[in-house]
Design a protein around this motif. Structure first.
Motif, PDB file in Angstrom:
ATOM      1  N   PRO A  21       0.807  -1.230   0.000  1.00 24.45           N
ATOM      2  CA  PRO A  21       0.000   0.000   0.000  1.00 24.45           C
ATOM      3  C   PRO A  21       0.839   1.279   0.000  1.00 24.45           C
ATOM      4  N   LEU A  22       2.015   1.246   0.652  1.00 25.84           N
ATOM      5  CA  LEU A  22       2.878   2.429   0.679  1.00 25.84           C
ATOM      6  C   LEU A  22       4.000   2.339  -0.349  1.00 25.84           C
ATOM      7  N   GLU A  23       4.089   1.172  -1.021  1.00 21.41           N
ATOM      8  CA  GLU A  23       5.127   0.945  -2.027  1.00 21.41           C
ATOM      9  C   GLU A  23       6.508   1.224  -1.441  1.00 21.41           C
ATOM     10  N   LYS A  24       6.757   0.694  -0.244  1.00 23.50           N
ATOM     11  CA  LYS A  24       8.027   0.909   0.432  1.00 23.50           C
ATOM     12  C   LYS A  24       8.498  -0.376   1.097  1.00 23.50           C
ATOM     13  N   HIS A  25       9.829  -0.484   1.270  1.00 27.76           N
ATOM     14  CA  HIS A  25      10.448  -1.546   2.044  1.00 27.76           C
ATOM     15  C   HIS A  25      10.734  -1.007   3.438  1.00 27.76           C
ATOM     16  N   PHE A  26      10.508  -1.828   4.466  1.00 30.57           N
ATOM     17  CA  PHE A  26      10.750  -1.414   5.841  1.00 30.57           C
ATOM     18  C   PHE A  26      11.557  -2.481   6.579  1.00 30.57           C
ATOM     19  N   ARG A  27      12.368  -2.024   7.525  1.00 28.59           N
ATOM     20  CA  ARG A  27      12.978  -2.899   8.510  1.00 28.59           C
ATOM     21  C   ARG A  27      12.291  -2.595   9.827  1.00 28.59           C
ATOM     22  N   ILE A  28      11.639  -3.606  10.429  1.00 33.82           N
ATOM     23  CA  ILE A  28      10.760  -3.387  11.574  1.00 33.82           C
ATOM     24  C   ILE A  28      11.251  -4.205  12.762  1.00 33.82           C
ATOM     25  N   SER A  29      11.433  -3.537  13.917  1.00 30.39           N
ATOM     26  CA  SER A  29      11.710  -4.207  15.188  1.00 30.39           C
ATOM     27  C   SER A  29      10.459  -4.100  16.048  1.00 30.39           C
ATOM     28  N   VAL A  30      10.011  -5.224  16.603  1.00 31.14           N
ATOM     29  CA  VAL A  30       8.768  -5.267  17.384  1.00 31.14           C
ATOM     30  C   VAL A  30       9.084  -5.704  18.802  1.00 31.14           C
ATOM     31  N   VAL A  31       8.654  -4.941  19.806  1.00 31.08           N
ATOM     32  CA  VAL A  31       8.815  -5.289  21.216  1.00 31.08           C
ATOM     33  C   VAL A  31       7.475  -5.086  21.915  1.00 31.08           C
ATOM     34  N   SER A  32       7.340  -5.713  23.086  1.00 29.39           N
ATOM     35  CA  SER A  32       6.089  -5.596  23.846  1.00 29.39           C
ATOM     36  C   SER A  32       6.370  -4.933  25.180  1.00 29.39           C
ATOM     37  N   PRO A  33       5.872  -3.691  25.416  1.00 29.54           N
ATOM     38  CA  PRO A  33       6.065  -3.042  26.714  1.00 29.54           C
ATOM     39  C   PRO A  33       5.236  -3.695  27.814  1.00 29.54           C
ATOM     40  N   LYS A  34       4.083  -4.269  27.454  1.00 24.50           N
ATOM     41  CA  LYS A  34       3.275  -5.034  28.402  1.00 24.50           C
ATOM     42  C   LYS A  34       2.321  -5.907  27.615  1.00 24.50           C
ATOM     43  N   LYS A  35       1.765  -6.892  28.278  1.00 27.88           N
ATOM     44  CA  LYS A  35       0.920  -7.865  27.600  1.00 27.88           C
ATOM     45  C   LYS A  35      -0.253  -7.172  26.919  1.00 27.88           C
ATOM     46  N   GLY A  36      -0.452  -7.517  25.642  1.00 27.55           N
ATOM     47  CA  GLY A  36      -1.540  -6.926  24.874  1.00 27.55           C
ATOM     48  C   GLY A  36      -1.138  -5.682  24.117  1.00 27.55           C
TER      49      GLY A  36
END
Length: 938
Positions: A669-684
C-alpha cells in the motif's frame, strides 16, 4: 433576377448552416476567455467560405453573405469576436483583389461596426433581438452596402445596384433574421440550461443543509430518498436507509399510528401534519420526531407516493416530560419532606400542611388545617412570634426564627422557621430543632473529646476564625508549619512569616491560600498541593490540603477547617518520574526511526482481530508518508486500509508472548520496504521501531541488474567480437590460398568478407564506447526548446526517413529542457531510427513525436505504426545487444543507450504495443531536464 436570387440564396443558405455550429461553441466555451475568439474564428471562416462560393458579377467583383455573418457576429458576440472575424474576412478579400476590393473592405468594416453598435444598444442593455430588430439591422447593413457600391469603378456601381439592389434588400435582411433567430434561440437555450442548473443547485443546497429530514416514500412505504439530515440526526448512512421500508426505523408502539397517518395522506390526497413518533438512532437510542407529508402525483394526477419532512422534537418531549415530572416531584417533595412545610394566611391560620406535622406535634392534619397557629405557641415566645408575623404582613421574609410549639401530649418542641410572604399567603418551611437545643448541653464534652482526637491525628489540622486568625491547631500542624501551638494562636493568613508555594514552586498569592479560598467562596475543596517554606527549612515541605467551611445558622462562614498531610516524599518521587518521562519523550520525539505504540483489539470470543495505534513519533510520518497527528486512536485497518491489518499475526505473537521480533518486508500500500523491530512493553501491547529501507533495496536491486547486465555484456563481447575475428581469420586463410593459386576474382571476394567483418567489429566497438561515455562524459548544460531538439534529431536521420518514405507528425509544445544537448538529442534520434528500421512492410509508414502533461510530470512519446513487439519480448528491448530481429542492421545498443540517458535525467522509459503488426509507442520522462538544472555525474 430569379437566377441572381437563387445564387445569393445558395451562398446565404451555407451561412445559415454554419451558424448552427456557433451554438455548440457557445454551449461549451461560454465561460472561457477565448470563447469569443472561437466565435470570431467561426464567423470569420464562414465569411471566407462565403467568399469562396460567391455570386460573381465580373473579375474581382463578387457578392456573398459576409455582411450578414460579420454584423451578427458583432451583435451577438461583441468586439473581440467581431475583430477576429472582420480581420479574417479583410485578409481574404484583399487576397482576392479585383476592382471591387475597396468596396469589399468597406462592406466588411461597416457590417462589423453596425453589428457592434446594435450590440451596445440591445445586448448590453439586456434587450432581446426580436425578428423586427434583426430585420431592421439587416436592412440598415445592406442599405449601407448598396451605398458603398458607388465606390466601384465609374459606371459599375449603378449597374450593380440595378441588378442586385432588390435581391439584396429582399434576401439579406431575411437571412439576417433567420440566422439571428437561430443564434438568439441558442443563447436562450444556454441561459435556460444554466438557470435550470442554478435552480437544481439551490434546491440541492437547501436539502443538504436543512436541519429537518426530507424524505420520499413509494406506495409500499419504502424510502426512495432521505436527505443528509437523516445521518446528522439519526446516524444511519443514507445508503442504508434508501430502499428500506420505514417500519424497522419506527418504534413498534407507533408503527400502526404511522401507517394509518400515511394511508390518510394517500386517501385524502391532502397534506397531513402533526403525527409524533419515535425513530431509532444508529446507537440504539429513540428520538421523537414530528412529521408532515403531502402526496406526490404523476402526470395523470394519480398518487404515486409521499413526500414529507420530519423534525426532531426529542428535546421538546423531554422538556414536557420534565415539567410533568417536576410537578409530580414538587408534590412528592411536599408530601415526603422531612421539614415541616405549611401554607398559612396572614391572619395566622394553617391552610395546608405536610404529614411531617403529624409526626412532630402528634395532631392529625385535619385538627391543624384551619386552626390558628398562635394557639400552639409557647406563651414565652408569643411576643417574638407576633413580631415575625408583622414582618410577614409587611411582605418581608423571615429566616432563622425560633419558637416553641405545644404537642398533643402537652410537651413543647423547638421549631426553627423560614417563611416567605406572597400576597395574603405565607409559605413556610420549619425544622424541629429540639434535639439540637438539647445537644448544646453536651457540646462541651464533645469538644473535649474532639480536642483529644485531633491532637493525636497524623494529619495537621488548623481552624481559622473569620479574620483568618488561627483558633485551633494540633501537634502535627506545629511540626509541619514549624511553629509552636502558642506561636500559631491568632496568627493570620496575612502574616509575613508565611511563605506558601504553588505546585510548580512559584510563590502562592494570598488569594490562593487555603483559608482565604474558603472564606472568599464559602465552599470547601480537596487535594490542593501546597509548599511550606520558612527559614529553618533547607527545602520546602509539601503537603496535600483539604479545606471545609463551618457555617452558622444563617449560612455565614464562621470558621475554616484546614487539614494537610505531608507528601514531600511523594512529590520528590513524582518530580523524578516526570523528569524520566521528559527524557523518554525527548528521545521518542527525536528518534530518526519511526516509532508507533499499539494495543491489540479482540472480538467477543477473545480472538485478536485488529490493533489500535496509541502514539506515534514525528518520524512515523517521515517514513510512512501518513499524517502522524491523526493516527492515534485509529485501527490498523483504518490507517493502512488493508483487511486484515498489516502483519497482525507477527505483532500478536510479540504482544502476547513478549519475545522481540525483527524482520524486513515490502508493504505494497505504501510501495516501500521497511525494517521493523517489534517489542512488547506489556501484555496486549506492542511497539514498532521501523525505518524506510526502500532506497537501500532499490540500490541492491539496481546492483543486481547491473551485475546481470555485466554478465550479458561479457558474454556478448566475447561472442560478438569473436565472430568477426573468426571470419577474418578464416578468410585470411582463403586469401593466402587464392593468392598462391592466382585466383584474382576470389581474392577480391575474400577481401570483401574481411572488410565486412572488420567493419562490423568497428561499429560494435564505437557503440560500446558511446554507451560507456553516457554519464561519464558530460557536455556543459544548455537550455534548448523541445521543438528545436526534435528538429535536430529528425535532421540527423533524414536520409533513412526519406528512403523509407516515412511521414513524420510532430506535436511538441514549446517547453524548455536543460542538460547535455547532444545526449538529449540522441534519445529522439535513436527512437526515430529504431522506428524506421522496424517499420516492416507498412504501406503508409508514419511516426508521431510529441509530449503530454505539464511540469516535471511531462511524458514524451515516439509512436509508429510499424511491426510492433510481441508482449513476451517487450521486457528485453532495453537490454545490451538485444535484437529481436537477428537479421536487422545494428548492434542492439541503441535502446540501451536511450535508457541510460533517460535514467541519468531521473526519468523512466517504457513501451506500449498491442503485438506484432500493431505498431509501437515508446514513452519516457525527463524530470531532471525539466527542472531547469543538470547534475554533474562522474
Amino acid at each position: 433576377m430569379i437566377a441572381t436570387i437563387l445564387e445569393l440564396a445558395y451562398n446565404l443558405a451555407l451561412l445559415v448552416a454554419l451558424s448552427v455550429i456557433s451554438g455548440f461553441i457557445r454551449q461549451r466555451r461560454r465561460h472561457l476567455a477565448w470563447g469569443p475568439i472561437l466565435q470570431g474564428l467561426l464567423f470569420g471562416g464562414a465569411a471566407v467560405i462565403g467568399m469562396m462560393k460567391p455570386l460573381v458579377l465580373g473579375p474581382g467583383l463578387i457578392f456573398d453573405g459576409r455582411s450578414v455573418m460579420l454584423s451578427l457576429c458583432g451583435l451577438f458576440f461583441g468586439p473581440v469576436a467581431a475583430g477576429v472575424a472582420g480581420g479574417l474576412a479583410l485578409v481574404y478579400r484583399i487576397y482576392l483583389g479585383g476592382p471591387g476590393v475597396y468596396m469589399g473592405v468597406l462592406v466588411i468594416a461597416s457590417s462589423a461596426l453596425l453589428g457592434l453598435a446594435f450590440h451596445q444598444r440591445w445586448i448590453c442593455k439586456g434587450q432581446s433581438p426580436t425578428a423586427g430588430r434583426l430585420w431592421s439591422l439587416g436592412l440598415l447593413v445592406h442599405s449601407v452596402m448598396l451605398l458603398l457600391m458607388f465606390t466601384l469603378p465609374a459606371g459599375t456601381g449603378l449597374a450593380v445596384i440595378k441588378r442586385l439592389g432588390l435581391p439584396i434588400l429582399l434576401a439579406y435582411p431575411l437571412v439576417t433574421v433567420v440566422i439571428g433567430k437561430v443564434l438568439s434561440s441558442q443563447a436562450a437555450g444556454v441561459r435556460a440550461v444554466e438557470a435550470l442548473k442554478e435552480s437544481e443547485a439551490k434546491h440541492r443546497l437547501l436539502i443538504e443543509n436543512s436541519h429537518d429530514i426530507i424524505y420520499t416514500l413509494n406506495m409500499e412505504g419504502v424510502f426512495t430518498f432521505v436527505s443528509p439530515a437523516w445521518t446528522v440526526l439519526l446516524g444511519h448512512p443514507i445508503e442504508q436507509v434508501n430502499g428500506q421500508p420505514f417500519e424497522p426505523f419506527v418504534h413498534k408502539d407507533e408503527v400502526a399510528l404511522c401507517q394509518a397517518w400515511l394511508q390518510k395522506v394517500i386517501e385524502t390526497g391532502q397534506r397531513q401534519e402533526g403525527v409524533e413518533y419515535r425513530v431509532r438512532h444508529l446507537d440504539g437510542a429513540w428520538k421523537w420526531h414530528t412529521s408532515s407529508a403531502v402526496p406526490t402525483r404523476n402526470e395523470q394526477g394519480s398518487v404515486t407516493g409521499i413526500e414529507g419532512t420530519a423534525r426532531d422534537i426529542t428535546e421538546r418531549k423531554a422538556a414536557e416530560e420534565a415539567l410533568c415530572e417536576k410537578n409530580a416531584e414538587l408534590e412528592r417533595y411536599f408530601s415526603s419532606s422531612l421539614d415541616l412545610l405549611c401554607i398559612a394566611d396572614t391572619g395566622g391560620h394553617f391552610l395546608r400542611l405536610n404529614p411531617e406535622w403529624e409526626k412532630v406535634l402528634g395532631y392529625s392534619l385535619q385538627d391543624l388545617e384551619g386552626r390558628s397557629f398562635l394557639e400552639l405557641v409557647h406563651p414565652e415566645d408569643m411576643e417574638g412570634t407576633l413580631a415575625a408575623m408583622s414582618k410577614l404582613d409587611a411582605q418581608e421574609q423571615v429566616t432563622s426564627f425560633e419558637n416553641r410549639y405545644r404537642c398533643k401530649d402537652g410537651s413543647y418542641r423547638w421549631i426553627e422557621w423560614r417563611a416567605r410572604p406572597q400576597g395574603n399567603l405565607i409559605y413556610a418551611a420549619a425544622t424541629d430543632i429540639t434535639e439540637r437545643k438539647q445537644a448544646k448541653q453536651a457540646l462541651y464534652e464533645s469538644e473535649r473529646k474532639y480536642r483529644t482526637l485531633i491532637d493525636h491525628l497524623s494529619a495537621g489540622i488548623v481552624v481559622h476564625g473569620p479574620d483568618t486568625g488561627i483558633l485551633i491547631s494540633n501537634a502535627m500542624a506545629s511540626i509541619l508549619l514549624g511553629l509552636t501551638a502558642e506561636q500559631m494562636q491568632g496568627k493570620t493568613a496575612m502574616d509575613p512569616r508565611w511563605c506558601f508555594l504553588r505546585e510548580d514552586g512559584s510563590a502562592m498569592p494570598l488569594s490562593d491560600y487555603p483559608v482565604n479560598r474558603v472564606f472568599a467562596s464559602g465552599e470547601g475543596f480537596q487535594s490542593q498541593v501546597v509548599g511550606i517554606s520558612y527559614p529553618e527549612l533547607a527545602e520546602p515541605t509539601w503537603v496535600l490540603c483539604n479545606a471545609y467551611p463551618v457555617k452558622d445558622a444563617k449560612g455565614q462562614v464562621v470558621q475554616a477547617v484546614i487539614t494537610f498531610t505531608d507528601i514531600t516524599d511523594r512529590k520528590k518521587a513524582e518530580e523524578a518520574l516526570q523528569h524520566s518521562e521528559q527524557k523518554f519523550r525527548t528521545l521518542f520525539e527525536n528518534l530518526t526511526e519511526g516509532v508507533a505504540l499499539h494495543e491489540l483489539v479482540t472480538d467477543s470470543a477473545g480472538q485478536t482481530i485488529d490493533y489500535r495505534l496509541l502514539a506515534v513519533n514525528p518520524a512515523y510520518e517521515t517514513h510512512t508518508g501518513l499524517v502522524a497527528a491523526t493516527a492515534p486512536g485509529l485501527l490498523g485497518t483504518e490507517v493502512y486500509e488493508t483487511e486484515p491489518p498489516p502483519y497482525l499475526k507477527e505483532y500478536s505473537q510479540v504482544a502476547l508472548g513478549g519475545e522481540p521480533y525483527v524482520f524486513e518486508t515490502f508493504f505494497p500500500p505504501l510501495e516501500k520496504h521497511f525494517r521493523i523491530s517489534v517489542v512488547s512493553p506489556k501484555k496486549g501491547q506492542f511497539a514498532t521501531v521501523f525505518e524506510d529501507i526502500t532506497e537501500r533495496k532499490r540500490s541492491e536491486e539496481e546492483l543486481k541488474q547491473k551485475n546481470a547486465e555485466m554478465e550479458r555484456f561479457t558474454y556478448m563481447i566475447s561472442h560478438d567480437l569473436k565472430s568477426p575475428l573468426v571470419t577474418v581469420r578464416t578468410f585470411l586463410g582463403y586469401l593466402e590460398q587464392d593468392l598462391e593459386q592466382g585466383k584474382a576474382e576470389r581474392v577480391s571476394k575474400d577481401m570483401d568478407f574481411i572488410r565486412s567483418a572488420t567493419g562490423k567489429m568497428g561499429r560494435l566497438l564505437e557503440d560500446l564506447l558511446e554507451v560507456s561515455r553516457v554519464g561519464r562524459v558530460v557536455n556543459p548544460p544548455v537550455q534548448v526548446s523541445l521543438p528545436d531538439l526534435i528538429a535536430d534529431a529528425l535532421a540527423a536521420v533524414a536520409g533513412s526517413i526519406s528512403s523509407r518514405g516515412v511521414a513524420i507528425q510532430v506535436a511538441a509544445p514549446a517547453i524548455m529542457l536543460s542538460g547535455d544537448r547532444p545526449r538529449l538529442e540522441e534519445i529522439w534520434q535513436n527512437l526515430v531510427e529504431n522506428a524506421v528500421k522496424y517499420m516492416g512492410e507498412q504501406p503508409a509508414p508514419c511516426i508521431e513525436l510529441g509530449a503530454k502533461g505539464t511540469g516535471v510530470d511531462t511524458v514524451f512519446y515516439v509512436s509508429d505504426n510499424g511491426m510492433g513487439i510481441d508482449p513476451k519480448f517487450q521486457d528485453r528491448v532495453f537490454g545490451l545487444f538485444e535484437q529481436l530481429d537477428a537479421a536487422s542492421e545494428g548492434t542492439g545498443l541503441g535502446l540501451a543507450l536511450v535508457k541510460r540517458i533517460v535514467e541519468l535525467n531521473e526519468g523512466r522509459i517504457w513501451l506500449e504495443s498491442d503485438g506484432v503488426g500493431r505498431g509501437t509507442c515508446f514513452r519516457f520522462t525527463l524530470p531532471l531536464a525539466l527542472k531547469g538544472r543538470a547534475k554533474e555525474r562522474r
